[in-house]
Structures are given as C-alpha cells and as structure tokens.
Design an enzyme around this catalytic site. Structure first.
Site, PDB file in Angstrom:
ATOM      1  N   GLU A  92       0.835  -1.186   0.000  1.00 27.45           N
ATOM      2  CA  GLU A  92       0.000   0.000   0.000  1.00 27.45           C
ATOM      3  C   GLU A  92       0.880   1.250   0.000  1.00 27.45           C
ATOM      4  OE1 GLU A  92      -2.684  -0.549   3.303  1.00 27.45           O
ATOM      5  OE2 GLU A  92      -3.994  -1.788   2.087  1.00 27.45           O
ATOM      6  N   CYS A 366      -1.043   6.405   9.705  1.00 28.79           N
ATOM      7  CA  CYS A 366       0.137   5.711  10.198  1.00 28.79           C
ATOM      8  C   CYS A 366      -0.231   4.430  10.942  1.00 28.79           C
ATOM      9  CB  CYS A 366       0.887   6.641  11.133  1.00 28.79           C
ATOM     10  SG  CYS A 366       2.372   5.929  11.783  1.00 28.79           S
TER      11      CYS A 366
END
Ligand code: SF4
Length: 384
Positions: A92, A366
């Site tokens: 990703e 994150c």
C-alpha cells in the site's frame, strides 16, 4: 539487457548500461530523465531514442508499474492505493495532499499544537517560509513487517519480503500517474509497510534515485530503531531526514510496544541518534504514538523530555488510530489527555506537533497499512 529493472537504475547505472550496449553514454542519462523526470512509462513515447533501441528496451527491459487493485479515498483528499507487484505481493502507498498555506516541515502539524503559545512551540516554519509542498507520498519498503510493533496493523500481519529499488520507484510512479502529479511540490516519506532500515539494499539505491529528483530535505525515512543501520544511513553522502518511531521513554514500556527494543536497546538508539549528522536547520523527527493508559501520562511526557535533552529533534505526537479488528486492545487517549501531554513537552521547550493523520477513514493513516486482509486472530491461535 537481462534482469535489470529500469525503474531501479541510478543515472550512473543507466550510463553504464548505455556503454555496455554500445551506445553513447548520454543515452543512459536520457533514459533516466525520461523515466523519472518526465514520467514516461512507455518506451515508444521516448522519441529522442532511436526506434530500434526503443523496441529492444520494450522487449527486454519492460517498464512495469504495479497494478492498482484498490483505491480508498478519504474525505481529507488522501488516497490509499493497494498495489499488486509483479510477483503478486500486495503493498500500500498513500497520497496525501498538502496544505499550500503551510511550509514543508509543517505539514503534519494540527491546530492543537498551533494553539499553544508560539513562544513555547518553536515553529517548524523556520526555513524559507515558502508555501510548498503540495503533496506527500508515503511509500512501503517491504511487503509486510517482521518488527511487530504492538500498535501497528502492518506488524500484526507479519513479515514480508524486501522491495527492490525498482519496485519502490515504480510504486512512487504508480501513485504519481494515478493522481496526475509531477515532481513539483512532492515530499516522500518511507512510513508505509515495512522497516526501511531492514532493507538497505532496496532503500539506499532508491534514495540515490530520489535525490536526483528532489532535495534530500524532502525525503524522510522512518525507523523503529535498527541501530546498526542508522549508522549505515548516517554515512551516506546525502542523507534523508531521519524519523525515529520512539513511542516510549522508558525501556520497559518501549519493549512492550516495540519488541525490537530487546535487540536494539533504547540507550543504543539514543546514541545512534546523537551520532546522526545534521545539517543546519535539520532535525530528527521523533514519532510518538500516544496510546491511552500506556504511554500518555504526564510522567511519560517528562521522561521523554529528559531522554531527548540535548538532541535537535521535533516530536510528532500521533494519537493512536484505533483499529477494532487488528488492534482491539489499544485505544486513543481522550482529547484532554493529548492536550496535557503536548503541553508538558511544549513547556519544556521541546518542538512538538500533533500529527493530523491523513486519511483515517480510508485506513490510510500511520500504522494502518496492511496490504493483506487476513484476520490477525488466526495468528493468535498459532501462538503469535
Ligand atoms: S510501526 Fe513500522 S516497524 Fe513497527 S511493525 Fe509497523 S511497519 Fe513495522
């Protein structure tokens, strides 16, 4: 021409290739510029090259971008891309639009830090004050991560293989193509899937190529604290910004959150940070994921201040992005707890920002990149 990945060749490697192929050396530079500066993804469009060379390159060194298998757009404009590599591995990457009214270093700052006294929180806009960048691309460096930080979805899903430099640059190009961006205003952060410092073979040549395209000040590599590799990267002739995912100021809490601390203890990591060469106006970014009841007490903040004393750092507090499926045991602290933690650092004159995580609704923030969709509870049954 063989096994070489055209996205992963540095300018000097392209020149060597040209000489080897009996071509003038400048053809190598032309190829590098076409691929990386102009973003040409089809040799047929490189009209500056002889037709026979274009055909030969297409047959023997195809320009293959990873296949975009998923796009998750967030309300804030960020987009997480699921990318399938040539061997089927999934990674990703995240595109994050910048705020053009903010400076490069200030991109992740949110209103909370800005609301504190400016005299207490030294502005990270101390550079030119220019209104760049316009976007940041977060890249993966591995197809999983064996470091297994307790708060990280990628870590929960287990290890993967290293990406090659070519795969890293092709990943970047795929995002640029998808978002119709060129290189202007680009920042790159290695904060996606994987531990970049466990993949120096891929990341170092990728950096060499990136530094041809953007200033090293616009590239950040984040590590969980692979201490020997910090020294390796510190010795590079051109260095990216260093970000250290610290997350705790005492060894016991850090071991709980980041088992890698057993292998590379906190004091050694701090010594490696002290030895990191910093050019003027550069700092080490210290990332601190704030987790309710784990590392968010005022005492934790005070310990962090003591630990970082004497270091040129900016602390980026990242309130946990909760994930009930993969991280059911961890919670984001309440807003007043986050405020108090940040205030304690600011009072001690530590430059501190709170990361406005880009794209949480797209699981693009994150520690939320996964690449695979497996249920981590199955791993629990096998003893992990
Ligand atoms: S936070 Fe980074 S180093 Fe830790 S498990 Fe996740 S991807 Fe790996």
């Amino acid at each position: 021409m063989g096994e070489r990945d055209p996205f992963g060749l540095t300018p000097s490697a392209w020149e060597a290739f040209a000489v080897e192929a009996g071509l003038p050396r400048y053809r190598g530079r032309q190829l590098f510029d076409a691929i990386h500066r102009r973003g040409v993804t089809d040799y047929a469009a490189m009209k500056e090259l002889p037709a026979a060379l274009r055909e030969r390159l297409a047959a023997e060194m195809p320009l293959r971008l990873p296949e975009v298998v998923r796009r998750d757009a967030s309300a804030d404009g960020s987009v997480k891309f699921g990318l399938r590599l040539v061997d089927g591995a999934l990674i990703e990457a995240v595109f994050m639009p910048g705020d053009e009214t903010r400076s490069a270093a200030n991109e992740f700052e949110d209103a909370r830090a800005a609301s504190h006294s400016r005299s207490e929180i030294r502005s990270s806009q101390s550079g030119s004050g220019a209104t760049v960048p316009r976007f940041t691309i977060c890249l993966s460096s591995q197809t999983g991560c064996a470091v297994d930080c307790a708060f990280c979805v990628t870590g929960r899903l287990g290890g993967g293989r290293n990406l090659t430099a070519g795969e890293i640059l092709a990943q970047l190009r795929a995002v640029l193509v998808e978002t119709r961006h060129g290189l202007d205003g680009m920042r790159v952060v290695f904060m996606g899937m994987g531990e970049p410092f466990l993949n120096p073979e891929g990341v170092i040549p990728a950096l060499e190529i990136l530094f041809e395209l953007v200033s090293p000040r616009r590239v950040t590599v984040s590590t969980s604290g692979i201490t020997p590799a910090v020294a390796t990267f510190a010795a590079l002739p051109q260095r990216p910004n260093l970000a250290v995912s610290l997350n705790a100021a005492d060894p016991a809490t850090r071991e709980r959150l980041m088992p890698i601390t057993k292998t590379y203890p906190l004091d050694g990591l701090l010594a490696a940070m002290r030895a990191w060469p910093l050019e003027p106006r550069r700092r080490i970014l210290v990332e601190y994921v704030l987790i309710a009841g784990v590392n968010d007490r005022e005492e934790d903040a005070r310990r962090l201040v003591r630990l970082l004393r004497g270091l040129e750092v900016k602390v980026n507090v990242i309130p946990l992005n909760e994930d009930p499926t993969y991280l059911p045991e961890w919670k984001r602290p309440a807003e007043d707890v986050i405020d108090r933690f940040v205030a304690r650092l600011a009072e001690a004159h530590v430059t501190v920002t709170v990361r406005r995580s880009k794209g949480p609704d797209a699981s693009a923030a994150c520690g939320q990149l996964k690449g695979r969709t497996v249920d981590p509870r199955k791993r629990t049954q096998t003893g992990r």
